[in-house]
Design a protein around this motif. Sequence first.
Motif, short mmCIF file in Angstrom:
data_model
loop_
_atom_site.label_atom_id
_atom_site.label_comp_id
_atom_site.label_asym_id
_atom_site.label_seq_id
_atom_site.Cartn_x
_atom_site.Cartn_y
_atom_site.Cartn_z
N GLN A 39 0.89 -1.20 0.01
CA GLN A 39 0.03 -0.03 -0.06
C GLN A 39 0.99 1.28 0.03
O GLN A 39 0.50 2.31 -0.73
CB GLN A 39 -0.99 -0.02 1.02
CG GLN A 39 -1.65 1.20 1.41
CD GLN A 39 -2.87 1.00 0.20
OE1 GLN A 39 -3.13 0.23 -0.47
NE2 GLN A 39 -3.76 2.23 0.14
N TRP A 56 -6.11 3.44 -4.24
CA TRP A 56 -5.65 2.17 -4.67
C TRP A 56 -5.68 1.21 -3.40
O TRP A 56 -6.02 1.71 -2.30
CB TRP A 56 -4.19 2.46 -5.21
CG TRP A 56 -3.12 2.83 -4.11
CD1 TRP A 56 -2.53 2.03 -2.90
CD2 TRP A 56 -2.90 4.22 -3.76
NE1 TRP A 56 -1.48 2.72 -2.18
CE2 TRP A 56 -1.87 4.01 -2.34
CE3 TRP A 56 -3.47 5.19 -4.03
CZ2 TRP A 56 -1.39 5.28 -1.76
CZ3 TRP A 56 -2.96 6.66 -3.58
CH2 TRP A 56 -2.00 6.60 -2.47
N SER A 57 -5.58 -0.11 -3.52
CA SER A 57 -5.53 -0.93 -2.52
C SER A 57 -4.66 -1.88 -2.82
O SER A 57 -4.51 -2.72 -3.86
CB SER A 57 -6.91 -1.66 -2.40
OG SER A 57 -7.01 -2.78 -1.36
N THR A 78 -13.40 -0.12 -0.80
CA THR A 78 -12.51 -1.56 -1.17
C THR A 78 -12.92 -2.82 -0.81
O THR A 78 -13.64 -2.70 0.50
CB THR A 78 -10.85 -1.39 -0.73
OG1 THR A 78 -11.04 -1.03 0.92
CG2 THR A 78 -10.32 -0.14 -1.34
N ARG A 89 -6.38 -8.36 -2.22
CA ARG A 89 -6.78 -6.80 -2.56
C ARG A 89 -7.18 -6.93 -3.97
O ARG A 89 -6.22 -7.03 -4.97
CB ARG A 89 -5.60 -5.91 -2.35
CG ARG A 89 -5.18 -6.04 -0.85
CD ARG A 89 -6.24 -5.60 0.34
NE ARG A 89 -5.71 -5.65 1.60
CZ ARG A 89 -6.58 -5.57 2.65
NH1 ARG A 89 -7.97 -5.56 2.48
NH2 ARG A 89 -6.02 -5.56 3.57
N ILE A 92 -11.71 -2.37 -5.87
CA ILE A 92 -11.68 -1.07 -5.41
C ILE A 92 -12.92 -0.48 -6.40
O ILE A 92 -13.00 -0.49 -7.65
CB ILE A 92 -10.31 -0.23 -5.59
CG1 ILE A 92 -10.43 1.18 -4.99
CG2 ILE A 92 -9.86 -0.36 -7.13
CD1 ILE A 92 -9.20 1.88 -4.60
#
Length: 256
Positions: A39, A56-57, A78, A89, A92
């Motif tokens: 991250q 972002w993730s 997310t 992940r 998103i």
Amino acid sequence: MKITTWNVNSLNVRLPQVQNLLADQQPDVLVLQELKLDQDKFPAAALNMMGWQTAWSGQKTYNGVAIISRHALQDVHTGLPALPDDPQRRVIAATVNGVRVINVYCVNGEALDSPKFEYKRQWFAALTDFVRDELTRHEKLVLLGDFNIAPADADCYDPEKWHEKIHCSSEERGWFQTLLDLGLTDALRQVHPEGAFYTWFDYRGAMFQRKLGLRIDHQLISPALAAALQDVHVDLDTRAQERPSDHAPVTAVFAE
């Protein structure tokens, strides 16, 4: 409005290509999959300096998704509510100029007899629930990314070889159809009902040079966006660059 999806298969490696795509093609929204970054390693500052908003993730080594936009990103979310403890992940979402953008890096599944396939089954069920709920709140919605499903034989270079194999099995295609049954439209097939438009080419065996691939990167759009859709393009020029991702970007263009 121009929206592009691209599995970059490592943003560390492909950042210059991402920056070139943003500068040259000027999408309103670019979503990325397979960042393969923690991250805190996402290059937000470099993209912000170019004038782009980012969300972002990240996940070290695997997965990771991002949304890059020339416009403000609102209501960022997310993950999948039905899988609250999932460490991967893969999802998103954000609202951009009234359009709900849901970026997904769907589970590969490895093989039909793999334990990872059961995870893929559960994950797609959770995704379907999430998108169904999102559609109740957002008239303009696009679900896009790497689905790891070729929805029909026309989306596979050798249907006999891939028959009932991962990405092309009847069960996976059923999950894809279930998403469409929520009221979504496969954007590329609305513009190009027939023909081969592959988006993924194995690095091995010179598959790109031989034009042998799968169409597994998609944009599924709500009726309001389907009515405004003007074009969909698979960017094979980017796939042909040096040190490419194994995926090609896919761009949809909508009337404002």
